[in-house]
Design a protein around this motif. Structure first.
Motif, PDB file in Angstrom:
ATOM      1  N   ASP A  13      -5.874   2.840  -2.052  1.00 18.94           N
ATOM      2  CA  ASP A  13      -5.938   2.344  -0.676  1.00 18.94           C
ATOM      3  C   ASP A  13      -4.599   2.474   0.050  1.00 18.94           C
ATOM      4  O   ASP A  13      -4.353   1.797   1.048  1.00 18.94           O
ATOM      5  N   GLY A  14      -3.723   3.358  -0.453  1.00 19.96           N
ATOM      6  CA  GLY A  14      -2.527   3.737   0.297  1.00 19.96           C
ATOM      7  C   GLY A  14      -1.356   2.784   0.268  1.00 19.96           C
ATOM      8  O   GLY A  14      -0.480   2.862   1.124  1.00 19.96           O
ATOM      9  N   GLN A  15      -1.303   1.902  -0.737  1.00 22.91           N
ATOM     10  CA  GLN A  15      -0.195   0.954  -0.828  1.00 22.91           C
ATOM     11  C   GLN A  15       0.821   1.431  -1.868  1.00 22.91           C
ATOM     12  O   GLN A  15       0.437   1.948  -2.921  1.00 22.91           O
ATOM     13  N   ILE A  16       2.111   1.233  -1.573  1.00 19.37           N
ATOM     14  CA  ILE A  16       3.152   1.641  -2.517  1.00 19.37           C
ATOM     15  C   ILE A  16       3.787   0.449  -3.231  1.00 19.37           C
ATOM     16  O   ILE A  16       4.577   0.630  -4.150  1.00 19.37           O
ATOM     17  N   ALA A  17       3.462  -0.746  -2.808  1.00 20.12           N
ATOM     18  CA  ALA A  17       3.959  -1.979  -3.434  1.00 20.12           C
ATOM     19  C   ALA A  17       3.064  -3.118  -2.978  1.00 20.12           C
ATOM     20  O   ALA A  17       2.252  -2.965  -2.049  1.00 20.12           O
ATOM     21  N   GLY A  18       3.211  -4.248  -3.632  1.00 17.91           N
ATOM     22  CA  GLY A  18       2.481  -5.431  -3.208  1.00 17.91           C
ATOM     23  C   GLY A  18       3.040  -5.986  -1.915  1.00 17.91           C
ATOM     24  O   GLY A  18       4.033  -5.477  -1.386  1.00 17.91           O
ATOM     25  N   PRO A  19       2.437  -7.025  -1.367  1.00 19.10           N
ATOM     26  CA  PRO A  19       2.870  -7.579  -0.081  1.00 19.10           C
ATOM     27  C   PRO A  19       4.333  -7.996  -0.019  1.00 19.10           C
ATOM     28  O   PRO A  19       4.952  -7.921   1.038  1.00 19.10           O
TER      29      PRO A  19
END
Length: 198
Positions: A13-19
């Motif tokens: 889903d296009g995330q490179i790290a957590g929030p």
């Protein structure tokens, strides 16, 4: 001319790290699947992208084949500092873009407080191998138009929310790439290489 390559791990889903932007591969909140085949592929194909301690553990002394320069944003650099590494890539020319840091924590790390686009254009004109943009999303967003190649280490997972590939402030600017190489590991992670269409 040297290319700027955004070589980065991303979720489906296009995330490179957590929030919170912390390193997804280590620490108590790590969620990134780092399998044996993933590490082996890095050792064989992208040894220069491994941090210094990992290179020592694997007995890697040779120069890398792709990059001789690494650039990153302040928050990404902080992940290494928090892990006890003031210079995770002593084998590369290492630049950190920051407007808040006034003094480098390591003699091998160059601080850059000027415009990232201007600096990258300057680096591209210098002799050498390509330039590795290792993160984070905000810096990648600022350099969106300067990125010549994407190498996405696409993990077989979703996280719902986090730090997007190009941060949250990148203007809408459709940019087209051509898939030029792909490797799918038995564990399900895909290494996808895209070159920017001219």
């Amino acid at each position: 001319m040297r290319k700027l390559t955004y070589f980065i791990a991303a979720t489906l889903d296009g995330q490179i790290a957590g929030p919170d932007g912390s390193d997804p591969t280590s620490g108590p909140d790590a969620f990134w699947p780092v399998g044996e085949d993933y590490l082996q592929h890095l050792v064989e194909e992208f040894p220069e992208t491994l941090p210094g301690p990992a290179r020592e553990a694997f007995g890697i002394t040779a120069e890398g084949t792709h990059f001789d320069t690494a650039i990153e944003g302040r928050r990404t650099y902080q992940n290494g500092v928090d892990a006890g590494l003031t210079n995770a890539y002593p084998h590369l020319r290492h630049l950190v873009f920051s407007r808040t840091m006034t003094e480098s924590l390591d003699p091998g790390v160059e601080l850059v407080a000027t415009d990232p686009v201007e600096k990258v254009r300057e680096l591209k004109q210098q002799p050498g191998k390509d330039i590795w943009l290792l993160g984070g999303g905000e810096l990648a967003g600022a350099l969106h138009e300067e990125i010549d190649q994407l190498i996405i280490k696409l993990a077989p997972l979703t996280v719902g929310s986090g730090i997007p590939l190009f941060g949250t402030k990148t203007p809408f600017a459709p940019t087209y790439f051509t898939l030029t190489d792909s490797t799918i590991l038995p564990s399900g992670t895909a290494f996808l290489t895209y070159s920017k269409k001219s």
